[in-house]
Design a protein around this motif. Structure first.
Motif, PDB file in Angstrom:
ATOM      1  N   ALA A 123       0.782  -1.314   0.114  1.00 48.85           N
ATOM      2  CA  ALA A 123      -0.092   0.054  -0.061  1.00 48.85           C
ATOM      3  C   ALA A 123       0.706   1.333   0.073  1.00 48.85           C
ATOM      4  CB  ALA A 123      -0.904  -0.019   1.205  1.00 48.85           C
ATOM      5  N   GLN A 127       0.814   4.098  -2.929  1.00 47.38           N
ATOM      6  CA  GLN A 127       0.447   5.457  -2.554  1.00 47.38           C
ATOM      7  C   GLN A 127       1.191   6.599  -3.080  1.00 47.38           C
ATOM      8  OE1 GLN A 127      -2.968   5.858  -1.528  1.00 47.38           O
ATOM      9  NE2 GLN A 127      -2.408   7.761  -2.521  1.00 47.38           N
ATOM     10  N   LEU A 279     -14.597   6.050  -1.340  1.00 43.41           N
ATOM     11  CA  LEU A 279     -13.704   5.513  -2.448  1.00 43.41           C
ATOM     12  C   LEU A 279     -13.696   4.255  -2.661  1.00 43.41           C
ATOM     13  CD1 LEU A 279     -10.031   6.926  -0.876  1.00 43.41           C
ATOM     14  CD2 LEU A 279     -11.515   7.993  -2.821  1.00 43.41           C
ATOM     15  N   ARG A 280     -14.050   3.199  -2.039  1.00 44.66           N
ATOM     16  CA  ARG A 280     -14.105   1.626  -2.463  1.00 44.66           C
ATOM     17  C   ARG A 280     -15.353   1.723  -3.166  1.00 44.66           C
ATOM     18  NH1 ARG A 280     -12.490  -3.093  -0.943  1.00 44.66           N
ATOM     19  NH2 ARG A 280     -10.142  -3.016  -0.227  1.00 44.66           N
ATOM     20  N   PHE A 283     -15.345   2.610  -6.722  1.00 44.19           N
ATOM     21  CA  PHE A 283     -14.567   1.933  -7.642  1.00 44.19           C
ATOM     22  C   PHE A 283     -15.464   0.925  -7.922  1.00 44.19           C
ATOM     23  CE2 PHE A 283     -11.469  -1.600  -8.647  1.00 44.19           C
ATOM     24  CZ  PHE A 283     -11.421  -0.981 -10.087  1.00 44.19           C
ATOM     25  N   ASN A 360      -8.325  -7.963  -5.563  1.00 42.64           N
ATOM     26  CA  ASN A 360      -7.602  -7.105  -4.198  1.00 42.64           C
ATOM     27  C   ASN A 360      -6.492  -5.932  -4.775  1.00 42.64           C
ATOM     28  OD1 ASN A 360      -9.438  -8.079  -2.344  1.00 42.64           O
ATOM     29  ND2 ASN A 360      -7.739  -9.824  -1.763  1.00 42.64           N
ATOM     30  N   ARG A 363      -8.147  -3.352  -6.775  1.00 45.86           N
ATOM     31  CA  ARG A 363      -8.674  -2.409  -6.074  1.00 45.86           C
ATOM     32  C   ARG A 363      -7.585  -1.486  -5.097  1.00 45.86           C
ATOM     33  NH1 ARG A 363     -12.488  -6.665  -4.641  1.00 45.86           N
ATOM     34  NH2 ARG A 363     -14.256  -6.203  -5.875  1.00 45.86           N
ATOM     35  N   ALA A 364      -6.502  -2.117  -4.999  1.00 52.72           N
ATOM     36  CA  ALA A 364      -5.451  -1.455  -4.141  1.00 52.72           C
ATOM     37  C   ALA A 364      -4.954  -0.295  -4.915  1.00 52.72           C
ATOM     38  CB  ALA A 364      -4.416  -2.420  -3.718  1.00 52.72           C
ATOM     39  N   GLN A 367      -7.512   2.456  -5.504  1.00 47.78           N
ATOM     40  CA  GLN A 367      -7.529   3.154  -4.117  1.00 47.78           C
ATOM     41  C   GLN A 367      -6.637   4.208  -3.917  1.00 47.78           C
ATOM     42  OE1 GLN A 367      -9.985   2.055  -2.021  1.00 47.78           O
ATOM     43  NE2 GLN A 367      -9.582   2.786  -0.091  1.00 47.78           N
ATOM     44  N   THR A 371      -7.227   8.117  -4.009  1.00 48.08           N
ATOM     45  CA  THR A 371      -6.833   9.052  -2.626  1.00 48.08           C
ATOM     46  C   THR A 371      -5.852  10.087  -3.012  1.00 48.08           C
ATOM     47  OG1 THR A 371      -6.766   6.753  -1.232  1.00 48.08           O
ATOM     48  CG2 THR A 371      -5.692   8.716  -0.335  1.00 48.08           C
TER      49      THR A 371
END
Ligand code: OVM
Length: 407
Positions: A123, A127, A279-280, A283, A360, A363-364, A367, A371
């Protein structure tokens, strides 16, 4: 037996309308909403004479066909070709194009790699890369969101997470286009994509070898399963190939479509900025609303029945996931992009035992981008026309000029 596109042509089942349409027509692929609506209006299934297949567009039948791996198998190919009747263009995927119980053995390994726990270790890097990219784009102000954002981000973070030593972004993207176009008929789209195979396929195969994968990445983790005796060295290469097949085009497409959704629905972007909890679900709504993978096939492996329609063994069924995701019976107000909807049960990542194993990771990635955008960007506007790029299995943007203003 009459064959079209490598599968047996079936007779029209009772009570199924014949629909004289080419779902792989580039204009339909670029702008599919009317086709989706007409297909749903045909009933549970329509018979498409051009290909001798059944197509389903409603949520109910898509869900039923996709969820039942015993009746509707993947081992005969998830495109138009029936692998029982001929050899596919590449060795079948050992996770996508197999059925249980074999499927479970390989799927388990990829599930482990894509666990929430592993995602948490990625993560911070994700980011950092997202913040950097959005800062750069804010400097530019106006940019081409397909080439400068959607294609850039996954081809930055994914090869690192995978542990690729050589990263040729273009070849990664073109391989995705090839794999997904290959699911359709032998049309111009498929031929054009396949023309790049002699250059790209050997390169992809080489990147999947143990010595070309850095320690700590998904690639190395796949080869660790060889050392544990779970799979063979050759199978490890094949699983690495699966990640390179499915991990780039899909996320590139999802990100481009996400930007398009925000740019064309400014009220929803305002809502997103006011509540980071969205946010989730935002998506998920992008996935429902744009269906990056618009269709996949299954093959009936026995004579069976769905919604009182008799389906013969050997029937190819085109499951139009994009149409299911716009089904008003399932999603009231389906044509509205609404990030508060929380569209649990959308079909964009499939359903059942084959449901997207990389979800996953996808999505990461999104995300991290969402963000960065929510923190830094004040407004997102279209700076020109959004143009869609036809592909036999993916609904993707070709061009998306965007202007960002700073917060
Ligand atoms: C694979 C694979 C998995 C999912 C999707 C995909 C057609 C390929 O295992 O190669 O794209």
């Amino acid at each position: 037996m009459k064959m079209i596109e490598g599968h047996a042509v079936i007779d029209v089942p009772d009570n199924v309308p014949v629909w004289d349409i080419d779902p792989y027509n580039p204009e339909i692929l670029a702008n599919p909403l009317n086709y989706y609506a007409e297909l749903r209006a045909k009933g549970p299934f329509a018979y498409i004479p051009k290909y001798g297949i059944l197509a389903c567009g409603r949520h109910k039948e898509n869900k039923e066909v996709f969820s039942d791996w015993e009746r509707f198998v993947s081992s005969r190919g998830v495109g138009l070709q029936d692998f029982k009747l001929g050899k596919p263009w590449r060795d079948p995927s050992i996770v996508l194009e197999v059925d249980p119980p074999e499927h479970g053995r390989t799927r388990k390994i990829l599930m482990r790699l894509m666990s929430p726990k592993v995602m948490r270790t990625l993560a911070d890097d994700f980011q950092l890369a997202a913040d950097r990219l959005i800062d750069e784009l804010l400097e530019k102000g106006t940019f081409e969101a397909v080439t400068e954002l959607a294609e850039v981000y996954p081809t930055t973070v994914f090869p690192d997470a995978m542990g690729l030593r050589a990263c040729d972004k273009r070849r990664l993207i073109d391989y995705g286009a090839m794999v997904f176009n290959a699911l359709g008929p032998d049309n111009d789209l498929r031929r054009k994509a396949m023309a790049t195979a002699p250059d790209i396929v050997p390169w992809i195969t080489e990147q999947c070898l143990r010595e070309n994968l850095k320690p700590n990445g998904f690639g190395a983790a796949i080869y660790a399963a060889v050392d544990e005796g779970e799979i063979t060295e050759e199978e490890a290469g094949m699983l690495a190939r699966s990640l390179l097949s499915a991990g780039v085009d899909t996320t590139v497409t999802g990100l481009g479509s996400a930007l398009w959704c925000l740019a064309t629905n400014p009220d929803q972007f305002e809502l997103l900025k006011s509540d980071m909890q969205l946010l989730r679900p935002a998506f998920e709504e992008v996935l429902r609303y744009t269906s990056p993978v618009h269709s996949f096939c299954r093959t009936a492996d026995i004579d069976t029945e769905v919604s009182s329609i008799k389906i013969k063994q050997g029937t190819k069924i085109l499951c139009v996931l994009g149409a299911a995701n716009m089904d008003e019976d399932q999603w009231p107000g389906a044509t509205k992009f609404d990030i508060s909807r929380k569209p649990v049960g959308h079909m964009a990542m499939g359903a059942g035992v084959h449901g997207c194993v990389g979800q996953n990771l996808a999505r990461a990635e999104v995300q991290a981008i969402f963000t960065a955008i929510a923190n830094k960007v004040d407004t997102i506007k279209l700076a020109g026309e959004a143009v869609w790029r036809p592909n036999n299995a993916v609904h993707a943007l070709d061009s998306l000029p965007i202007t960002f203003t700073r917060k």
